[in-house]
Design an enzyme around this catalytic site. Structure first.
Site, short mmCIF file in Angstrom:
data_model
loop_
_atom_site.label_atom_id
_atom_site.label_comp_id
_atom_site.label_asym_id
_atom_site.label_seq_id
_atom_site.Cartn_x
_atom_site.Cartn_y
_atom_site.Cartn_z
CG ASN A 1 43.58 -48.91 2.00
OD1 ASN A 1 44.53 -49.35 1.33
ND2 ASN A 1 43.47 -49.12 3.31
CD1 TRP A 2 42.27 -49.33 -4.53
CD2 TRP A 2 43.83 -49.76 -6.09
NE1 TRP A 2 41.92 -48.65 -5.67
CE2 TRP A 2 42.86 -48.89 -6.64
CE3 TRP A 2 44.90 -50.15 -6.88
CZ2 TRP A 2 42.93 -48.42 -7.95
CZ3 TRP A 2 44.98 -49.69 -8.18
CH2 TRP A 2 43.99 -48.84 -8.72
CE LYS A 3 41.50 -52.31 3.54
NZ LYS A 3 40.67 -52.87 4.59
CG HIS B 1 44.35 -49.33 7.61
ND1 HIS B 1 43.97 -50.59 8.01
CD2 HIS B 1 43.36 -48.87 6.80
CE1 HIS B 1 42.80 -50.88 7.46
NE2 HIS B 1 42.41 -49.86 6.72
CD GLU C 1 43.27 -53.96 6.82
OE1 GLU C 1 44.01 -53.61 5.87
OE2 GLU C 1 42.03 -54.04 6.71
CD GLU D 1 39.61 -46.99 7.55
OE1 GLU D 1 39.04 -46.96 6.45
OE2 GLU D 1 40.59 -47.71 7.78
N GLY E 1 35.80 -54.38 6.44
CA GLY E 1 35.74 -55.66 5.74
C GLY E 1 34.67 -56.61 6.26
CB SER F 1 31.30 -52.03 5.65
OG SER F 1 32.04 -53.15 6.11
N GLY G 1 37.62 -49.58 1.19
CA GLY G 1 38.42 -50.78 0.94
C GLY G 1 37.85 -51.56 -0.23
N GLY G 2 37.13 -52.62 0.09
CA GLY G 2 36.64 -53.56 -0.92
C GLY G 2 35.93 -52.92 -2.09
#
Ligand code: 13P
Length: 255
Positions: A9-11, A94, A96, A166, A172, A212, A233-234
């Site tokens: 998920n590149w957000k 999600h 966010e 999640e 994150g 994470s 994510g990251g």
């Protein structure tokens, strides 16, 4: 039986040029292994160029959101028919989007129905906040989110989609859930599916963990029997870390 999935998920990261470069880099590192489904979920503006680039690469593509209506006066939104042909998957719920953009269990459910009607595979995200976790409300939160998101779907539809657990406190933060906890909550998700739709559906639906994940912890997470992959994510924004996670998973699955 359930193909493992490493979903990036590149957000809100990556210009089109950066997305093309990252995808080429990943492609060089992962080879043509098909043991793990490699899903890239870039910003929507990158889907068209990435679709063209990846025509002979082993990647699936996903969007990060869409509306439930086919078209209309919804400034800034994109619809399921617009994604068809560009993306196979679309992420809903999600945390966010729930926290920052007013996504609710109800809109997640509407979007899930709409995506399925247009042959897009929803990835439905659920997760408890730190406060809910500390109050011992993880199970009740996950149960109500899963039930609400999937309300009105039949077993065949549920079998085809993906659920991602999640925990918000792990996203994150560098503080992943332990593999054991992640495995238990993904097992809880599967139990809910079993209660509502029976063992065959529960045994087929893929359940991912997100929060994470990185090369250091993906091995222990993927050893949990109820976890079928990760929503990353990251660590999906860096070619080597994403490719390492794919390779570690492929090795675990004996490929
Ligand atoms: P991180 O892997 O950066 O914690 O993000 C997880 C996530 O939100 C994936 O959807």
């Amino acid at each position: 039986m359930r193909k493992p999935m490493m979903a990036g998920n590149w957000k809100m990261n990556m210009t089109v040029a950066e997305a093309l470069t990252l995808t080429r880099q990943i492609n060089q590192l992962v080879g043509d292994s098909t043991a793990v489904e490699m899903l890239l979920c870039p910003p929507s503006v990158c889907l068209h160029p990435l679709k063209a680039l990846t025509s002979d690469m082993p990647f699936s593509l996903g969007a990060q959101n869409c509306h439930w209506q086919d078209s209309g006066a919804f400034t800034g939104e994109i619809s399921p028919p617009m994604l068809r042909g560009l993306a196979g998957y679309v992420i809903f719920g999600h945390s966010e989007r729930r926290q920052l953009f007013g996504e609710t269990d109800e809109t997640v459910n509407k979007k899930t129905h709409a995506a399925l009607a247009h042959q897009l595979t929803p990835i439905v995200c659920v997760g408890e906040s730190l406060e809910q976790n500390e109050r011992g409300e993880t199970s009740s939160t996950i149960t109500s989110q899963v039930r609400a998101a999937l309300d009105g779907l039949n077993g065949e539809q549920v079998q085809s989609l993906v659920i991602a657990y999640e925990p918000i406190w792990a996203i994150g933060t560098g503080r992943a859930a332990t593999a054991q906890t992640a495995g238990e909550i993904c097992g809880l998700v599967r139990n809910i599916l079993r209660e509502v739709h029976g063992a065959a559906v529960a045994g087929t639906t893929r359940v991912l963990y997100g929060g994470s994940t990185k090369p250091d912890n993906i091995g222990s997470i993927m050893q949990q029997p109820d976890i079928d992959g990760a929503l990353i994510g990251g660590a999906s924004l860096e070619a080597h870390s994403y490719a390492d996670m794919v390779k570690i998973t492929a090795e675990l699955y004996g490929a």
